[in-house]
Design an enzyme around this catalytic site. Structure first.
Site, PDB file in Angstrom:
ATOM      1  N   PHE A   1       1.668  50.743 -12.222  1.00  0.00           N
ATOM      2  CA  PHE A   1       2.177  51.353 -10.997  1.00  0.00           C
ATOM      3  C   PHE A   1       2.162  52.873 -11.178  1.00  0.00           C
ATOM      4  O   PHE A   1       2.503  53.393 -12.239  1.00  0.00           O
ATOM      5  CB  PHE A   1       3.602  50.858 -10.710  1.00  0.00           C
ATOM      6  CG  PHE A   1       4.119  51.324  -9.386  1.00  0.00           C
ATOM      7  CD1 PHE A   1       3.672  50.742  -8.207  1.00  0.00           C
ATOM      8  CD2 PHE A   1       5.017  52.373  -9.300  1.00  0.00           C
ATOM      9  CE1 PHE A   1       4.124  51.196  -6.974  1.00  0.00           C
ATOM     10  CE2 PHE A   1       5.477  52.833  -8.066  1.00  0.00           C
ATOM     11  CZ  PHE A   1       5.027  52.240  -6.909  1.00  0.00           C
TER      12      PHE A   1
ATOM     13  N   ASP B   1       8.090  47.845 -18.334  1.00  0.00           N
ATOM     14  CA  ASP B   1       8.595  48.095 -16.987  1.00  0.00           C
ATOM     15  C   ASP B   1       8.721  46.731 -16.311  1.00  0.00           C
ATOM     16  O   ASP B   1       7.716  46.099 -15.982  1.00  0.00           O
ATOM     17  CB  ASP B   1       7.635  49.001 -16.212  1.00  0.00           C
ATOM     18  CG  ASP B   1       8.119  49.248 -14.787  1.00  0.00           C
ATOM     19  OD1 ASP B   1       8.915  48.434 -14.273  1.00  0.00           O
ATOM     20  OD2 ASP B   1       7.691  50.242 -14.176  1.00  0.00           O
TER      21      ASP B   1
ATOM     22  N   TYR C   1      15.683  46.350  -6.744  1.00  0.00           N
ATOM     23  CA  TYR C   1      15.503  45.974  -5.336  1.00  0.00           C
ATOM     24  C   TYR C   1      14.414  44.956  -5.062  1.00  0.00           C
ATOM     25  O   TYR C   1      14.191  44.632  -3.908  1.00  0.00           O
ATOM     26  CB  TYR C   1      15.283  47.211  -4.476  1.00  0.00           C
ATOM     27  CG  TYR C   1      14.212  48.178  -4.930  1.00  0.00           C
ATOM     28  CD1 TYR C   1      12.874  47.924  -4.681  1.00  0.00           C
ATOM     29  CD2 TYR C   1      14.554  49.351  -5.582  1.00  0.00           C
ATOM     30  CE1 TYR C   1      11.900  48.818  -5.084  1.00  0.00           C
ATOM     31  CE2 TYR C   1      13.595  50.257  -5.990  1.00  0.00           C
ATOM     32  CZ  TYR C   1      12.268  49.983  -5.737  1.00  0.00           C
ATOM     33  OH  TYR C   1      11.306  50.874  -6.141  1.00  0.00           O
ATOM     34  N   LYS C   2      13.748  44.478  -6.101  1.00  0.00           N
ATOM     35  CA  LYS C   2      12.707  43.470  -5.855  1.00  0.00           C
ATOM     36  C   LYS C   2      13.310  42.077  -6.031  1.00  0.00           C
ATOM     37  O   LYS C   2      14.073  41.626  -5.179  1.00  0.00           O
ATOM     38  CB  LYS C   2      11.516  43.732  -6.765  1.00  0.00           C
ATOM     39  CG  LYS C   2      10.818  45.076  -6.447  1.00  0.00           C
ATOM     40  CD  LYS C   2       9.627  45.305  -7.386  1.00  0.00           C
ATOM     41  CE  LYS C   2       9.035  46.695  -7.188  1.00  0.00           C
ATOM     42  NZ  LYS C   2       8.330  46.846  -5.915  1.00  0.00           N
TER      43      LYS C   2
ATOM     44  N   ARG D   1      -0.889  40.719  -0.328  1.00  0.00           N
ATOM     45  CA  ARG D   1       0.017  40.379  -1.413  1.00  0.00           C
ATOM     46  C   ARG D   1       1.176  39.541  -0.870  1.00  0.00           C
ATOM     47  O   ARG D   1       1.826  39.933   0.102  1.00  0.00           O
ATOM     48  CB  ARG D   1       0.551  41.697  -2.009  1.00  0.00           C
ATOM     49  CG  ARG D   1       1.066  41.595  -3.418  1.00  0.00           C
ATOM     50  CD  ARG D   1       1.377  42.974  -3.974  1.00  0.00           C
ATOM     51  NE  ARG D   1       2.528  43.571  -3.311  1.00  0.00           N
ATOM     52  CZ  ARG D   1       3.400  44.409  -3.900  1.00  0.00           C
ATOM     53  NH1 ARG D   1       3.214  44.753  -5.167  1.00  0.00           N
ATOM     54  NH2 ARG D   1       4.402  44.921  -3.237  1.00  0.00           N
TER      55      ARG D   1
END
Lengths: 420, 420
Positions: free
Chosen positions: A133, A205, A230-231, A379
């Protein structure tokens, strides 16, 4: 164009059977999902846990509004970063006292990579994945620049080979278990071993792993880890991130953002920085308490949940998605991206199609929420705590309809005419 | 021991008269203060603005719970750091496009000081106040260490003299308009001029100034500023901080925490960092949206409010506090700390007493909330948006009673027997 009923019937029967046998199905009630929405974007922003609204109302009205400043003690705001950190630690295989919650992933990465460099003096290389990312790459570049080091972008698969040659020069390797675009799951134990064998530190990560699959940080002997709240943790938009520092590194964990919350005597108000004992030294400034308490409430959705069952269901959902796609999207121009082998799959399915953007928009208009990553990836993330096999089938069926009915063309036309 | 009624009557009459003439009195309705509490700790955690609870409920239930991921666009979450930044900018004399909200003061200080050092290469000194809030000193030390520079702690009053000698070697000076312990207001225009005349950059920490008094960043030509959102801005516990970067410095503002939110094309997901145009480059990672939206709602309490009137009322409140203390606390062992001259006073009154800690506890038990700073300072902050002269008198009167009745001794005994 419609699909032969028997094919859909068979898939529907399988979905029903899988859902009926799902031991995690009752967890759905721990989330407040809007009616008529199939939410396959929990890998970007997790759905709202039912525990959050009352917790937030209490935090705002009683804790802030009524108890005011004394909440730092009486409502244990001061302890929140370590308390929430431990709650996250429980989900990623970290014993208490090694995880702190707060700040953003970018800030945690900055502190973790900088501290790693100081833990491995004389080693001039930072490794990261060219497919990582972006923020992980940017921060690695920035830390390298500050310390006069060099970043090498080595694909995860090529890491063992690179380390065999250059491992003695590597300070730290920062990778993600799951490729955020393709959904591929890398070899976490093998990579950790290879990096550490070279004498370097392993930083994971966990943004796309925490809450989605078991992560055995302590068991694998990982050095450092970061991740967002938050995922799959469903802690709310921009929820505080977390940092894991293995106990053995804490005494020498020497990070650059030396905020007063990490001081050994934060209220002694001395002019010189003496870090706290333990992972508390990784605290920085005053944390955003409302967001932190929302995350804490969200984590109660995991209470009593076995992460092995979460992983099993996640694989069942993504595998079923791939089966549905094989059957329903055949011949419609979709390319396969996410690995088929369960051991190489994270918790999302990614398809390739040149009209990905318009398709995701058209799907959203139908209440099926996924997202896209440029230029051509669709996705779909599954959160095993609240997604069912029926919803997966529904999503793929609707993607088929969008495609065969040309809705994405209409969407594309609409976008062209409305976006300037 | 009681006070002669005429003395109290006179002070009460003056309080009533001042409150009756107060043009800001109606603003109190914009805050939800608990019954029976005199809240003089808004300089530590601002009271709850009435606009916050409904805004939070909407943010949680509708924006997060129902709109889910599309809130980043549809509810303009993405724009929040710059939008909230501009709202704060309006209160500190900054034209739009120069202020960003997010992260903590410590993180913003780290980025700002690091960027300042890069803007002034070849200058080996960072200046800060030995009386500065600890985090400012810690972060200055950390930045100096990273860049191989040296921190010099020079009291604000001694700054002109130091600069005359060593100014050409100074990269940046980081100071606070208001001493967080004594409440002394420093000479912001004069200091800014002196620092800039030396060719250095001026960084102000506005934690104890923003929302309390007019700050004319643009007019004074300040280079950089930071501040928190949770004191006089009343943005909630640990509310996001802010960073001001004067427009002329933005193109060269080169900070080390290069998170993806500050990228020129954050969704282009490129592996190399290209900073956004303008102050947006100072964004870091994904911000804590719930805390950020609470701060945004809180700032509506300032709508239509003239900061000059806020300052005038604040001075009236602190001046009246000092008058009440002169009258009611005479001979009780209190020392004067905060300057008497209005031009040298921030928005708090500080008294010195060896029993400060126990007194603040005893006051709190009576519903008068101040705080203390070790070893012997009693600190009372006034927020002109919701504090009245009557409350100031009430606080001083109760402090007198606590002292004369020996309640602090009882409190001290209780603390000794309960705290291990």
């Amino acid at each position: 164009m419609t699909t032969a009923t028997p094919v859909l019937d068979a898939l529907a029967a399988r979905a029903t059977s899988l859902d009926d046998a799902d031991p995690l199905a009752p967890l759905r009630e721990r989330f407040l999902l809007p009616e008529g929405v199939v939410y396959l974007d929990g890998n970007s922003l997790g759905a709202l846990p039912a525990a959050v609204p009352p917790a937030m109302a209490d935090a705002v009205r009683r804790q802030w509004g009524t108890d005011l400043i004394r909440s730092w003690n009486d409502n244990a705001w001061w302890q929140a970063p370590l308390r929430v950190g431990d709650a996250i630690g429980h989900l990623i295989g970290a014993a208490p006292g090694q995880t702190v919650a707060g700040d953003s992933t970018s800030v945690q990465l900055f502190n973790a990579l900088s501290a790693a460099v100081r833990l491995r003096p004389g080693r001039p290389l930072l490794l990261t994945d060219p497919a990582h990312f972006p923020t992980d790459q940017y921060i690695a570049d920035s830390v390298a620049r500050l310390f006069g080091l060099e970043v090498r972008r080595i694909p995860a698969a090529g890491l063992p080979g690179f380390l065999a040659e250059e491992g003695h020069r590597v300070a730290v390797a920062g990778y993600s278990p799951v490729d955020y675009r393709t959904g591929e799951l890398h070899d976490v134990p093998g990579t950790t071993r290879a990096v550490q064998r070279a004498g370097a530190l392993m930083l994971w990560d966990l943004c796309h792993a925490a809450g989605a699959l078991p992560v055995r940080l302590d068991e694998l002997g990982v050095d450092l880890a970061v991740g967002c709240g938050y995922k799959y943790l469903s802690g709310g938009p921009g929820a505080p991130a977390f940092l894991y520092v293995a106990e053995r590194h804490q005494a020498a964990f020497d990070h650059p953002i030396t905020g007063w919350n990490g001081h050994s005597e934060p209220f002694g108000l001395s002019g010189g920085y003496t870090p706290a004992e333990g992972v508390g030294r990784a605290r920085i400034g005053t944390p955003p308490i409302l967001s932190l308490l929302a995350l804490e409430a969200a984590l109660t959705a995991f209470e009593g949940v076995d992460m092995e069952l979460v992983r099993a269901k996640s694989l069942s959902l993504t595998g079923f998605f791939q089966d549905c796609a094989d059957t329903l999207l055949a011949g419609l121009g979709f390319g396969d991206v996410t690995p088929r082998e369960p051991g190489r799959r994270g918790s999302q399915v990614v398809l390739r199609h040149p009209e990905a953007y318009a398709m995701v928009q058209a799907l959203a208009a139908r209440g099926v929420v996924g997202d896209m990553r440029a230029p051509d990836l669709l996705r779909f993330g599954v959160n095993a705590l609240y997604i069912s096999h029926r919803e997966v089938l529904d999503a793929v069926r609707q993607l088929r309809e969008v495609t065969t009915d040309g809705e994405h063309w209409q969407e594309r036309f609409r976008l062209r005419t409305t976006v300037t």
